[in-house]
Motif scaffolding. Structure first.
Motif, PDB file in Angstrom:
ATOM      1  N   LEU A 144       0.855  -1.192   0.000  1.00  0.00           N
ATOM      2  CA  LEU A 144       0.000   0.000   0.000  1.00  0.00           C
ATOM      3  C   LEU A 144       0.889   1.240   0.000  1.00  0.00           C
ATOM      4  O   LEU A 144       2.098   1.152   0.191  1.00  0.00           O
ATOM      5  N   ALA A 145       0.275   2.415  -0.179  1.00  0.00           N
ATOM      6  CA  ALA A 145       1.051   3.655  -0.233  1.00  0.00           C
ATOM      7  C   ALA A 145       1.758   3.933   1.089  1.00  0.00           C
ATOM      8  O   ALA A 145       2.885   4.407   1.107  1.00  0.00           O
ATOM      9  N   PHE A 146       1.097   3.637   2.208  1.00  0.00           N
ATOM     10  CA  PHE A 146       1.668   3.987   3.510  1.00  0.00           C
ATOM     11  C   PHE A 146       1.679   2.755   4.414  1.00  0.00           C
ATOM     12  O   PHE A 146       0.790   2.577   5.254  1.00  0.00           O
ATOM     13  N   PRO A 147       2.702   1.904   4.276  1.00  0.00           N
ATOM     14  CA  PRO A 147       2.697   0.647   5.037  1.00  0.00           C
ATOM     15  C   PRO A 147       2.716   0.842   6.546  1.00  0.00           C
ATOM     16  O   PRO A 147       2.054   0.085   7.264  1.00  0.00           O
ATOM     17  N   ARG A 148       3.453   1.846   7.029  1.00  0.00           N
ATOM     18  CA  ARG A 148       3.517   2.014   8.485  1.00  0.00           C
ATOM     19  C   ARG A 148       2.177   2.494   9.012  1.00  0.00           C
ATOM     20  O   ARG A 148       1.753   2.119  10.096  1.00  0.00           O
TER      21      ARG A 148
END
Lengths: 319, 222, 543
Positions: free
Chosen positions: C119-123
């Motif tokens: 995904l764009a923002f894994p964290r």
């Protein structure tokens, strides 16, 4: 009350029959759609199962079909909507000839008071064949007055009056349920609606513990709480005259105008600073927490009666 | 927003730096959209209640501290300017300048919060906090009081929510200012500062709506 | 032609070189799972957690149905009963249904279906899971501390002034979980907009991606309203201010408007992803493209948009104005149109197909049938005059369980089975899968169909006891609940068994066309050994 189960509750009000007709129509329509879809799903699943020898040439892109099955449901839905809306609006249309009964819901019981003062708890006696208008109030949380046999339901909301109109069409005894979750004994907040033939009802209404009528009781409260001290003619404190107040146009301090109704009177007693009449000082004390819902209704009834020579049944109120 | 190499390699899930930066900015816009729906119900409530209690609204608004509110508006607008300059500096590679500007913007944010805190303190003392002890001194007509209390419920809710958002912005700014001291690969890059700038400007824009709605209602032409 | 053909969305051979590790073998410690950034591992974390909550909510339901087997059951006290149906609602809505398909299947598959590595923002994705767990723990705390008895709908003034239970704690738990939803939605929206593989235009996206995208729009825009509403309820309860309490000048109906403005779109959060799952399974096992792809995609968007405009249909007897009622009823009929279109299109997809019936297909077909019945009964409730009678009765309970359980849960299970080989690298037992699907289908109908009849007969909701004439239908419903419980336990058994003893799965056991099937089962950590290039649309099946 019938202890036997019936798929359809009794048709005990004039609108019940119409409602069942609408429900049946909708049931047939939706049932038909469901059956057709079921048939297609199982039919296609069987005919086109892997290994069968059905023809499987390419499907064409069929925009016409897509549009057809978009527009057809849309039109059917519009028809259903209109039917339901018309019946619904009819249910809420005020009937000046309706007999009024005041119902107060509280955790966890129903109380009713008829205009002649006869009160009941957990039961509501009504005459067969006569339009009835219930004025619903709640002492505490939201409740809902539900009589399946009449196919009617209306929430009783604290802080306001709601109303419910119907005409009982069959004598009998019917379930009254609370239909809005209201705490521990929500499921026990049941009652009985007893519909009597008109002559029997009149007899019942006249019987019972002799009490002053609702308006007479309201008059006693009006004096007891000191309302007459300011609002009667000739008092030292200048306060608006309440004779025939209900239905009258009232001009307020901040320039607004309204037609006085039950809710306005209730608010004026509990929140007197809210809608001060033009030309008067806002010195009326608040009676919030001092007067119960039943007593408020009685006082309102007295004020309603005060404008008439004879008590009438007509009352212009906001639904 | 740490990257392996500020100029070349994007984070592992992206195929290019351009994609990563596009995602970062777009992500902040989506976040701002959801934030609008946080403030939205409160503003809708404000609109509805103001129409119902016009007198109470004007009386209540006169109890807000016009001077401090105006000063705070200037403070926040200036901080937005500094934030925009910080973004430009970071994009141009001037990391120390960007760090200073971020710190300055954060300082102004803290100043805003301090002034707001002082206002709240005064409002508590004047018994303007809604609840049992609500007692405005300049109510004028007593029938205005219910409307005034509702005004102050919204005042504290709106400015409180705004202050919460501003606090988050201040903390992130200070963190980013500290991070900028490290050279490019380890610390934040230009896009990070720009994205923070988007957030900061959003918080500022919310205030630009709140200021007239809360402070100027009863003050234009009486 | 006899053997069905298909053309995957990308033509490159993406089989990784021998020895490439899968995402499961990337680390075996608990720590490697709890600190992962991999969307696939996060999906598995969600799967385990929501399963736990599902069974907890299910236990509450079981006790409820046992209590209701007799008219004056004494299994639980009235207060306990009220706490049970509240717990059931809160857990099932916020801790199971809303995260289920998006956070489990969506998390795992959306990046793969568009050809991305994550995904764009894994964290942020991991943060979403931690927020969900935190919210869940707070809700559990509220339940263990004594429970909440307001119903999952928290109506005022009961919740603000009258309830003596742990309302604020429950509100806090739901609030925190809401932030998890918002961040997941944000992640999906940005991912779908910015990270599609070359060649993956919007109208080549699988409908599962469209469904999760539309769901994400709702998550991002509706959930904040819930958050503010819950905060206002907490403020009122703690500080007695008078927003919703009429005794202090407030308006109880204001709460209902604010609550339902979120909670109606929330039901589309729960059903749109299920529609996405059905749209992946049915074409695959019919070996035909989905009928009317564009109409299906537009219908998904239409449902999401119109779904924001119908909230007042929960308030037809609340004291809301008659005029408002007529507007909301009309809009509610409008939102039924795109749903109908989808049902017709799924049916038409079968036409001239080459159809097989593994477990996923049974679940998907069951979904279509049960969703149809649930949706048609929605028409009864949208009809104003009928709703006066049916509102707050078991008819409503039956309606939403047909959609949520007969619809969403069946689709979720179908998706779990369909993508099980991809996620775990193992094949489950097809025989057990089919038996469980049929037991669930039968148990479900036995549980909930009698409730339509109970509702029309006048049986109100949220009653711990009832007049004796309703007993037969309640007894049938409770018997169904037992069957349903058995049905739900079965997959728990054979799926867990397959993890250890199931046959190893090939990359594409179903011969499906999506990008997720053009890589190994289970996939490598970064999904594809080389970035895929998309050369055609989805569902290029031919029978």
């Amino acid at each position: 009350m019938n202890a036997e189960f019936h798929l359809l509750p009794a048709d005990a009000s004039l609108n019940a029959i119409q409602l069942d007709r609408l429900a049946l129509c909708l049931l047939l329509l939706t049932g038909l759609v469901a059956l057709v879809l079921l048939a297609l799903l199982t039919g296609f699943a069987a005919r086109y199962r892997a290994g069968s020898d059905a023809a499987r040439n390419a499907r064409s892109r069929n925009t016409a079909v897509e549009i057809a099955w978009t527009v057809t449901p849309l039109l059917l839905f519009l028809g259903l909507y209109a039917w339901g809306a018309i019946d619904y609006i009819a249910l809420y249309r005020p009937d000046p000839a309706a007999m009024q009964v005041f119902v107060v819901a509280k955790q966890w019981m129903w109380e009713a008071e008829h205009r002649n003062g006869r009160r009941e708890i957990g039961e509501l006696h009504l005459p067969q064949g006569r339009p009835v208008r219930l004025v619903l109030a709640s002492q505490d949380v939201i409740h809902s007055f539900f009589v399946p046999a009449f196919r009617v339901k209306q929430d009783a909301v604290p802080g306001r009056y709601t109303s419910l109109s119907f005409t009982p069409s069959q004598a009998g005894v019917y379930h009254l349920f609370c239909a809005e979750y209201c705490g521990t004994d929500h499921a026990q907040m049941m009652g009985r609606v007893v519909v009597l033939p008109p002559a029997d009802f009149a007899r019942w209404l006249a019987e019972g513990p002799t009490q002053p009528g609702l308006a007479a009781r309201g008059f006693a409260l009006y004096r007891q709480y000191g309302c007459s001290g300011c609002h009667d003619a000739g008092s030292v404190t200048r306060a608006p005259d309440l004779t025939g107040l209900l239905g009258r146009r009232v001009h307020l301090q901040d320039g607004r105008e309204l037609i006085a109704d039950e809710a306005y009177v209730r608010d004026s007693i509990l929140l007197p600073r809210k809608d001060v009449v033009a030309g008067y000082a806002p010195v009326m004390p608040s009676f919030a927490g001092q007067i119960s819902e039943e007593d408020l209704l009685a006082i309102i009834e007295y004020i309603r009666e005060s404008g008439h020579e004879q008590p009438t049944n007509a009352s212009p109120v906001r639904p | 927003m740490n990257t392996n190499d500020a100029t070349q390699t994007p984070a592992v899930q992206f195929t290019s730096r351009a994609q990563q930066e596009e995602a970062a900015a777009f992500g902040m816009w989506v976040f701002i959209a959801s934030e609008l729906l946080f403030f939205g119900p409160l503003l809708a409530g404000y609109l509805y209640l103001r129409l119902h209690f016009p007198q109470g609204w004007t009386a209540a608004s006169r109890h807000t501290d016009f001077l401090l509110g105006t000063v705070n508006t200037a403070v926040l607008l200036t901080s937005s300017l500094l934030m925009a300059l910080a973004g430009h500096a970071a994009e141009a590679g001037q990391r120390r300048r960007a760090a200073s500007l971020l710190a300055a913007a954060a300082a102004l944010g803290l100043a805003f919060l301090a002034i707001k805190g002082y206002e709240y303190h005064a409002e508590f003392a004047e018994r303007l906090f809604p609840g049992a002890g609500f007692f405005p001194s300049l109510a004028g007509k007593p029938q205005n009081v219910p409307g005034m209390e509702l005004f102050f419920i919204l005042y504290f809710a709106l400015t409180g929510l705004h202050a919460l958002h501003l606090s988050v912005g201040v903390i992130v700014s200070l963190g980013m200012a500290a991070g900028l001291r490290r050279p490019a690969p380890a610390g934040p890059n230009g896009t990070a500062v720009e994205v923070l700038g988007l957030y900061w400007h959003f918080v500022d824009a919310v205030w630009i709506f709140l200021y007239p709605l809360l402070y100027l209602v009863g003050r234009a032409g009486g | 032609m006899n053997s069905p053909q298909m053309r995957p969305q990308c033509d490159l051979d993406l089989q990784p070189v021998q020895g490439d590790a899968s995402y499961l073998s990337e680390g075996y410690t608990l720590r490697s799972w709890l600190t992962t950034h991999d969307h696939k591992r996060i999906a598995v974390l969600y799967a385990v957690s929501i399963t736990l909550f599902f069974f907890l909510g299910g236990v509450a339901a079981a006790v409820i149905r046992l209590q209701l087997a007799t008219p004056n059951g004494t299994l639980v006290t009235p207060d306990s009963y009220n706490k049970l149906f509240t717990a059931h609602g809160i857990i099932m809505v916020w801790l199971f249904l809303i995260p289920s398909i998006p956070s489990v299947l969506g998390n795992f598959l959306v990046p793969m279906m568009i050809g991305a590595r994550d995904l764009a923002f894994p964290r942020l994705n991991l943060a979403s899971w931690y927020l969900y767990i935190t919210g869940g723990i707070i809700v559990l705390w509220a339940l263990l501390a004594g429970g909440v008895d307001t119903g999952w709908t928290f109506y005022t003034p009961f919740s603000t002034m009258f309830s003596n239970s742990h309302v604020v704690l429950a509100l806090a738990g739901v609030l925190v979980t809401g932030f998890s939803s918002i961040l997941t939605g944000l992640n999906f929206i940005v991912t779908v907009h910015t990270m599609r593989a070359p060649g993956m235009g919007w109208f080549r996206l699988p409908l599962f991606v469209w469904a999760n995208y539309a769901t994400s729009l709702i998550l991002v825009l509706a959930t904040p309203v819930l958050a503010m509403t819950l905060v206002l309820v907490a403020i009122e309860r703690l500080f007695q201010v008078g927003i919703f309490d009429p005794a202090l000048g407030g308006d109880p109906l204001l709460f209902q408007h604010l609550f339902w403005f979120y909670s109606h779109p929330a039901v589309y959060i729960m059903v749109l992803p299920a529609m996405g799952v059905a749209s992946e399974i049915i074409p695959c096992f019919s070996r035909r493209p989905v009928f009317g792809y564009r109409f299906m995609a537009y219908a998904i968007l239409a449902i999401a948009v119109i779904g924001f405009l119908v909230w007042g249909h929960h308030m037809f007897v609340s004291g809301q104005s008659v005029y408002a009622g007529t507007v909301f009823s009309l809009l509610s009929f409008m939102v039924a149109v795109p749903s109908a279109i989808k049902v017709f299109n799924w049916t038409a997809t079968l036409y001239r197909g080459w159809i097989t019936f593994p477990a996923p297909m049974l679940y998907a077909l069951g979904f279509v049938g049960l969703f149809t019945i649930g949706g048609l009964t929605g028409l009864f409730l949208a009809t104003l005059a009928l709703d006066v009678h049916l509102s707050d009765t078991y008819f409503v309970v039956a309606h939403f369980h047909y959609i949520m359980v007969g619809g969403s849960v069946m689709a979720y299970l179908g998706g779990i089975h369909f993508w099980w080989p991809k996620v775990t690298g193992r094949l489950y037992s097809e025989a057990w899968g089919r038996v469980a699907a049929l037991v669930i289908f039968a148990g479900f109908n036995l549980t909930f169909f009698p409730q339509y009849l109970l509702g029309y007969a006048g049986m109100p909701r949220r009653y711990h006891s009832y007049p004796p004439e309703f007993q037969l239908l309640h007894l049938l419903s409770s018997a169904g609940a037992v069957t349903l419980a058995v049905g739900y336990l079965m997959p728990l058994g054979y799926l867990a068994w397959s993890l250890r003893y199931g046959r190893v799965a090939p990359p594409n056991p179903w011969q499906a066309t999506g990008l997720e099937w053009q890589t190994t089962s289970p996939p490598p950590t970064h999904n594809f050994s080389q970035p895929p290039v998309v050369v055609r649309g989805p569902y290029a099946y031919s029978p």
